[in-house]
Write a protein that holds these residues in place. Structure first.
Motif, PDB file in Angstrom:
ATOM      1  N   GLY A 159       0.781  -1.237   0.000  1.00  0.00           N
ATOM      2  CA  GLY A 159       0.000   0.000   0.000  1.00  0.00           C
ATOM      3  C   GLY A 159       0.806   1.275   0.000  1.00  0.00           C
ATOM      4  O   GLY A 159       0.268   2.344   0.284  1.00  0.00           O
ATOM      5  N   MET A 160       2.099   1.171  -0.362  1.00  0.00           N
ATOM      6  CA  MET A 160       2.951   2.363  -0.316  1.00  0.00           C
ATOM      7  C   MET A 160       3.562   2.666  -1.680  1.00  0.00           C
ATOM      8  O   MET A 160       4.684   3.165  -1.781  1.00  0.00           O
ATOM      9  CB  MET A 160       4.028   2.194   0.750  1.00  0.00           C
ATOM     10  CG  MET A 160       3.432   2.005   2.127  1.00  0.00           C
ATOM     11  SD  MET A 160       4.645   1.906   3.451  1.00  0.00           S
ATOM     12  CE  MET A 160       5.121   3.626   3.575  1.00  0.00           C
ATOM     13  N   TYR A 161       2.823   2.394  -2.723  1.00  0.00           N
ATOM     14  CA  TYR A 161       3.240   2.730  -4.082  1.00  0.00           C
ATOM     15  C   TYR A 161       3.034   4.229  -4.325  1.00  0.00           C
ATOM     16  O   TYR A 161       2.413   4.916  -3.497  1.00  0.00           O
ATOM     17  CB  TYR A 161       2.463   1.891  -5.096  1.00  0.00           C
ATOM     18  CG  TYR A 161       0.969   1.885  -4.881  1.00  0.00           C
ATOM     19  CD1 TYR A 161       0.152   2.855  -5.458  1.00  0.00           C
ATOM     20  CD2 TYR A 161       0.368   0.906  -4.077  1.00  0.00           C
ATOM     21  CE1 TYR A 161      -1.208   2.862  -5.242  1.00  0.00           C
ATOM     22  CE2 TYR A 161      -1.000   0.913  -3.859  1.00  0.00           C
ATOM     23  CZ  TYR A 161      -1.783   1.880  -4.442  1.00  0.00           C
ATOM     24  OH  TYR A 161      -3.143   1.897  -4.214  1.00  0.00           O
ATOM     25  N   PRO A 162       3.557   4.778  -5.437  1.00  0.00           N
ATOM     26  CA  PRO A 162       3.395   6.226  -5.693  1.00  0.00           C
ATOM     27  C   PRO A 162       1.924   6.635  -5.646  1.00  0.00           C
ATOM     28  O   PRO A 162       1.067   5.957  -6.233  1.00  0.00           O
ATOM     29  CB  PRO A 162       3.991   6.400  -7.093  1.00  0.00           C
ATOM     30  CG  PRO A 162       4.965   5.291  -7.225  1.00  0.00           C
ATOM     31  CD  PRO A 162       4.356   4.128  -6.487  1.00  0.00           C
ATOM     32  N   TYR A 163       1.650   7.730  -4.958  1.00  0.00           N
ATOM     33  CA  TYR A 163       0.274   8.153  -4.731  1.00  0.00           C
ATOM     34  C   TYR A 163      -0.082   9.319  -5.635  1.00  0.00           C
ATOM     35  O   TYR A 163       0.302  10.467  -5.388  1.00  0.00           O
ATOM     36  CB  TYR A 163       0.090   8.544  -3.264  1.00  0.00           C
ATOM     37  CG  TYR A 163      -1.347   8.798  -2.870  1.00  0.00           C
ATOM     38  CD1 TYR A 163      -2.302   7.796  -2.942  1.00  0.00           C
ATOM     39  CD2 TYR A 163      -1.741  10.054  -2.397  1.00  0.00           C
ATOM     40  CE1 TYR A 163      -3.622   8.018  -2.565  1.00  0.00           C
ATOM     41  CE2 TYR A 163      -3.051  10.291  -2.010  1.00  0.00           C
ATOM     42  CZ  TYR A 163      -3.999   9.266  -2.099  1.00  0.00           C
ATOM     43  OH  TYR A 163      -5.300   9.503  -1.722  1.00  0.00           O
ATOM     44  N   PHE A 164      -0.817   9.009  -6.706  1.00  0.00           N
ATOM     45  CA  PHE A 164      -1.294  10.018  -7.655  1.00  0.00           C
ATOM     46  C   PHE A 164      -2.803   9.841  -7.821  1.00  0.00           C
ATOM     47  O   PHE A 164      -3.275   9.342  -8.845  1.00  0.00           O
ATOM     48  CB  PHE A 164      -0.628   9.833  -9.027  1.00  0.00           C
ATOM     49  CG  PHE A 164       0.821  10.233  -9.111  1.00  0.00           C
ATOM     50  CD1 PHE A 164       1.181  11.533  -9.434  1.00  0.00           C
ATOM     51  CD2 PHE A 164       1.817   9.302  -8.892  1.00  0.00           C
ATOM     52  CE1 PHE A 164       2.512  11.898  -9.536  1.00  0.00           C
ATOM     53  CE2 PHE A 164       3.156   9.655  -8.999  1.00  0.00           C
ATOM     54  CZ  PHE A 164       3.505  10.958  -9.322  1.00  0.00           C
ATOM     55  N   PRO A 165      -3.614  10.221  -6.830  1.00  0.00           N
ATOM     56  CA  PRO A 165      -5.056   9.953  -6.899  1.00  0.00           C
ATOM     57  C   PRO A 165      -5.769  10.622  -8.056  1.00  0.00           C
ATOM     58  O   PRO A 165      -6.752  10.098  -8.572  1.00  0.00           O
ATOM     59  CB  PRO A 165      -5.577  10.462  -5.552  1.00  0.00           C
ATOM     60  CG  PRO A 165      -4.564  11.455  -5.105  1.00  0.00           C
ATOM     61  CD  PRO A 165      -3.253  10.939  -5.602  1.00  0.00           C
ATOM     62  N   GLU A 166      -5.267  11.782  -8.496  1.00  0.00           N
ATOM     63  CA  GLU A 166      -5.931  12.498  -9.585  1.00  0.00           C
ATOM     64  C   GLU A 166      -5.372  12.117 -10.952  1.00  0.00           C
ATOM     65  O   GLU A 166      -5.989  12.403 -11.962  1.00  0.00           O
ATOM     66  CB  GLU A 166      -5.788  14.013  -9.361  1.00  0.00           C
ATOM     67  CG  GLU A 166      -6.590  14.527  -8.172  1.00  0.00           C
ATOM     68  CD  GLU A 166      -6.583  16.040  -8.085  1.00  0.00           C
ATOM     69  OE1 GLU A 166      -5.502  16.631  -8.220  1.00  0.00           O
ATOM     70  OE2 GLU A 166      -7.669  16.626  -7.887  1.00  0.00           O
TER      71      GLU A 166
END
Length: 330
Positions: A275-282
């Motif tokens: 659960g710690m992959y790159p976070y790009f929600p948009e």
């Protein structure tokens, strides 16, 4: 008169984990009623990650023990504590402050199942959402605006500080990682750099400098070794100005996501399922994950090892270099 809410957020380490807490800070500040005052407790060496964040009013730091600050924290009279570390140290702080606290599920049992028996019971949600679930009871929701990283003016790096070939654009390559099994072998990095055949800036700490020098020696002047030459904020400035970044599962990966830089994320013994992959929600198209899924020994740890327990290191040795190169140059 406006109601005042004072909150202490705790995350002691490390670089990436602290960056991953920034959506919680923003959402607490923007969504709670009244005048929200946020304080942050972390280790001294990580203070620069958070002290420039406009959502944080005060940063408290420790070097070894929470006893260094507990009396000061008691004098703040907090309304809430948000514990995003959840260990013995943070529990001591909560016990000492005696106010309502919130925390998150570390999923240690599920991680143990995956690393030891390859049984995956982990929820398919990012750690950011798990952090935010900790404050759900306060009415806080994910605004999906992603991570934040603030670079102070004094640490903004001018491209004129780089070699002439790199001043018109470059690809960043974060060559370090805390554990050896999270890092590509040097010969694989050399292969990638040679195939890219464009200006590349190697990023990392002082501990990565010698290895980066070996890479430069084999690749030539298109590769510049910036390891150990810049502090963390300055390295972030170089990431921000890069066309893209190739990075292991490490702090600069999350900084790149916070700065909305196209990210090629290379995974060894750890897995994105944690659960710690790159976070790009948009904009999920901003990142690509590269990993070897043809192994039954992976993940072998939720953190990492000094060397491959199986002695073959296939998780990195068999990484598809062409996939990394293709994404980096397009």
């Amino acid at each position: 008169m406006q109601n005042k809410v004072k909150i202490l957020v705790i995350r002691f380490s490390s670089i990436g984990d602290i960056v991953l807490t920034t959506p919680v800070l923003r959402c607490l500040k923007n969504q709670l009623d009244g005048d929200v005052e946020l304080h942050y407790l972390t280790k001294k060496q990580y203070a620069t990650i958070i002290e420039n964040n406009p959502n944080v009013n005060k940063v408290y730091t420790i070097e070894k023990s929470t006893n260094e600050v507990i009396d000061e924290l008691k004098n703040e009279h907090y309304d809430y504590v948000v514990d995003l570390h959840k260990n013995l140290r943070s529990n001591r702080v909560k016990k000492g402050l005696k106010v309502l606290s919130f925390s998150f599920d570390k999923l240690n049992y599920q991680k143990w199942l995956l690393t030891n028996f390859k049984i995956n019971k982990l929820p398919k949600i990012h750690i950011v959402q798990r952090y935010l679930n900790a404050v759900k009871a306060l009415g806080v929701e994910n605004d999906n605006k992603g991570l934040e990283y603030y670079i102070p003016k004094k640490d903004e790096v001018s491209l004129t500080e780089l070699p002439l070939k790199h001043q018109k654009g470059y690809i960043a390559f974060a060559v370090g990682a805390q554990h050896a099994t999270k890092r590509l072998p040097t010969h694989k990095i050399v292969e990638i750099c040679k195939q890219i055949n464009q200006p590349i800036v190697l990023l990392g700490g002082k501990e990565d400098e010698a290895n980066a020098n070996k890479i430069v020696q084999q690749c030539g002047e298109l590769v510049y070794n910036a390891c150990g030459k810049f502090n963390l904020n300055q390295s972030a400035s170089l990431v921000k100005q890069a066309k893209s970044i190739i990075t292991h599962d490490t702090g600069l990966m999350h900084i790149a996501a916070a700065l909305n830089v196209k990210t090629i994320s290379v995974w060894g013994n750890t897995v994105p399922d944690f659960g710690m992959y790159p976070y790009f929600p948009e904009n999920p198209k901003q990142f690509t994950i590269v990993e070897n899924n043809n192994l039954n020994c992976r993940p072998c740890s939720k953190i990492g090892h000094d060397k491959c327990p199986k002695k073959h290191f296939k998780c990195m040795e068999e990484i598809d270099v062409k996939e990394i190169v293709a994404v980096a140059i397009n």
